[in-house]
Scaffold this active site. Structure first.
Site, PDB file in Angstrom:
ATOM      1  N   ASP A   1       0.827  -1.206   0.000  1.00 57.49           N
ATOM      2  CA  ASP A   1       0.000   0.000   0.000  1.00 57.49           C
ATOM      3  C   ASP A   1       0.861   1.255   0.000  1.00 57.49           C
ATOM      4  OD1 ASP A   1      -2.038   1.836   0.203  1.00 57.49           O
ATOM      5  OD2 ASP A   1      -2.486   1.424   2.308  1.00 57.49           O
TER       6      ASP A   1
ATOM      7  N   ASP B   1      -1.982   5.150  -5.590  1.00 60.23           N
ATOM      8  CA  ASP B   1      -2.328   4.388  -4.391  1.00 60.23           C
ATOM      9  C   ASP B   1      -2.539   2.915  -4.730  1.00 60.23           C
ATOM     10  OD1 ASP B   1      -3.168   3.482  -1.944  1.00 60.23           O
ATOM     11  OD2 ASP B   1      -5.072   4.570  -1.937  1.00 60.23           O
TER      12      ASP B   1
END
Length: 427
Positions: A43, A285
């Site tokens: 992430d 992201d």
């Protein structure tokens, strides 16, 4: 060769295998002595690295049928590791996870006297934390320190197991909508590349196609260090934007979206830059599955694609069932059904880079071929409306659109590079 200690080498790169999952990409963390192994999401949109932890069962609320109690989630057991310690209230990691403006707050909450915490002598552990994500996700836990073992390469040799002592991570006992653990790759103090010393250099990933989801035997490399920046020929680079309110995120500017060979949709100015308050830009992201665009720009993209589709019939039934806004019935006798006339999507980025997304990174078959037809949906989504609040990122580039694209985060030069590539060839 046995286990190497990371502190002994100046020329060290990390090469970790990454696997495709149902809604993101996973890497393995080997925590503790002896190592306990966990699969966690990669992430770039957060900093904290955490794993399910503790002797009692891990509780995850609203995590779906896939993560039901019938299949217990593996948990890290601190007492089985000879190198595990709790992080102290006076550490920089403790202050960071609590997002405190006052570095003494965490020791005050831990019950230390004022003379103890102002002199840096408070021996109490860091208080439990809560850490929030987008979409209402939340984890609750405490900070631990332990060794993490990764696959290293020293001056091109390897792979060699390399141990990083004293790695700080979240020992999480319960969560909402976060089922298995996360490796935070943001630019903050807590992030994995920050703690390992790679934020002054960079890292790269090349995500496998979604068709390899849940196949642990096929992986692609995550590379941290100079090796990630050593072969950048053919990459399309765009400047990394800075946000004063979200300095730990990776932002880029979007100038236009090009449909097919010509139709260009101009985004609002908020997507090409970041304002003085730190809002706008496109967040890169990997922890978000699909690319999200704001209205009315999103609606104009849908309209342009719909106009460019030659003759395929819409599948309104699948649109309702999947939640995607454009689904089409495509003639196909048998899988993989890659031959179609759906329009390509290209991103014109700041600095002149034009990234043509692989078609399979935009459209995905949501059904198996049946009676000579397969249904493919455009896997972009509308940015959630926060009641007119325009704070935060203007758009999000998700991991699905980064599949079969090698992405390099050149932190030394302050830029992000993209290169379409069959990432299975790097497996």
């Amino acid at each position: 060769m046995g286990l190497l200690n990371s502190t002994n080498f100046d020329y060290l790169d990390i090469i970790e295998p990454v696997t495709a999952y149902t809604d993101g990409y996973l890497l393995s963390l080997n925590l503790g002595t002896p190592p306990q192994i966990f699969q966690v999401y990669l992430d770039t949109g957060s900093d904290l690295t955490w794993v399910p932890c503790g002797t009692s069962s891990y509780e995850c609320i609203d995590c779906g049928n896939e993560h039901s109690s019938s299949k217990p989630t593996p948990t890290f057991l601190p007492f089985l590791s000879s190198t595990n310690t709790r992080d102290l209230c006076g550490s920089r990691f403790c202050a960071d996870v609590h997002s405190s403006d006052n570095r003494y707050d965490t020791c005050a909450a831990a019950g230390c006297s004022i003379t103890a915490f102002t002199s840096g002598l408070c021996p109490r552990t860091c208080p439990p934390f809560s850490y929030t994500y987008g979409g209402g996700a939340l984890v609750l836990g405490s900070l631990s320190r332990d060794a993490v073992t990764l696959h290293g390469s020293i001056r091109g040799s390897g792979p060699l197991p390399v141990q990083f002592p004293g790695f700080c991570f979240g020992c999480v006992g319960s969560s909402i909508r976060e089922p298995i653990g996360i490796a935070g790759f943001g630019k903050g103090t807590l992030s994995l590349p920050s703690q390992l010393g790679f934020l002054d250099r960079g890292f790269s990933h090349c995500f496998l196609g979604f068709r390899f989801a849940r196949n642990p035997n096929i992986t692609s490399p995550l590379v941290m260090g100079d090796l990630a920046l050593s072969a950048t020929d053919g990459f399309l680079f765009t400047p990394m934007l800075k946000s004063v309110t979200n300095p730990n995120f990776y932002y880029i500017g979007l100038e236009s979206v090009i449909i097919g060979d010509g139709t260009a949709a101009a985004p609002p100015p908020s997507l090409s830059g970041i304002d003085p308050e730190g809002n706008g830009g496109v967040l890169v992201d990997t922890g978000t599955t699909y690319t999200h665009l704001p209205d009315p720009f999103y609606a104009s993209i849908m309209s342009s694609i719909s106009s460019a589709v030659p003759y395929y019939e819409r599948s309104h039934d699948l649109e309702t069932r999947t939640g995607f806004d454009l689904c089409y019935k495509i003639p196909c006798a048998r899988a993989p059904c890659t031959d179609d006339e759906l329009p390509l999507v290209s991103l014109q980025l700041a600095g002149g880079a034009k990234l043509r997304l692989p078609k399979q990174s935009c459209y995905y078959p949501v059904t198996a071929p049946k009676e000579g037809v397969v249904v493919k949906c455009l896997l972009f989504q509308r940015m959630e409306d926060d009641g007119g609040d325009a704070s935060g990122p203007g758009a999000v580039l998700g991991s699905f659109q980064m599949q079969n694209v090698e992405v390099v985060y050149d932190l030394e030069m302050g830029r992000i590079g993209f290169q379409p590539k069959d990432c299975a060839l790097l497996a």
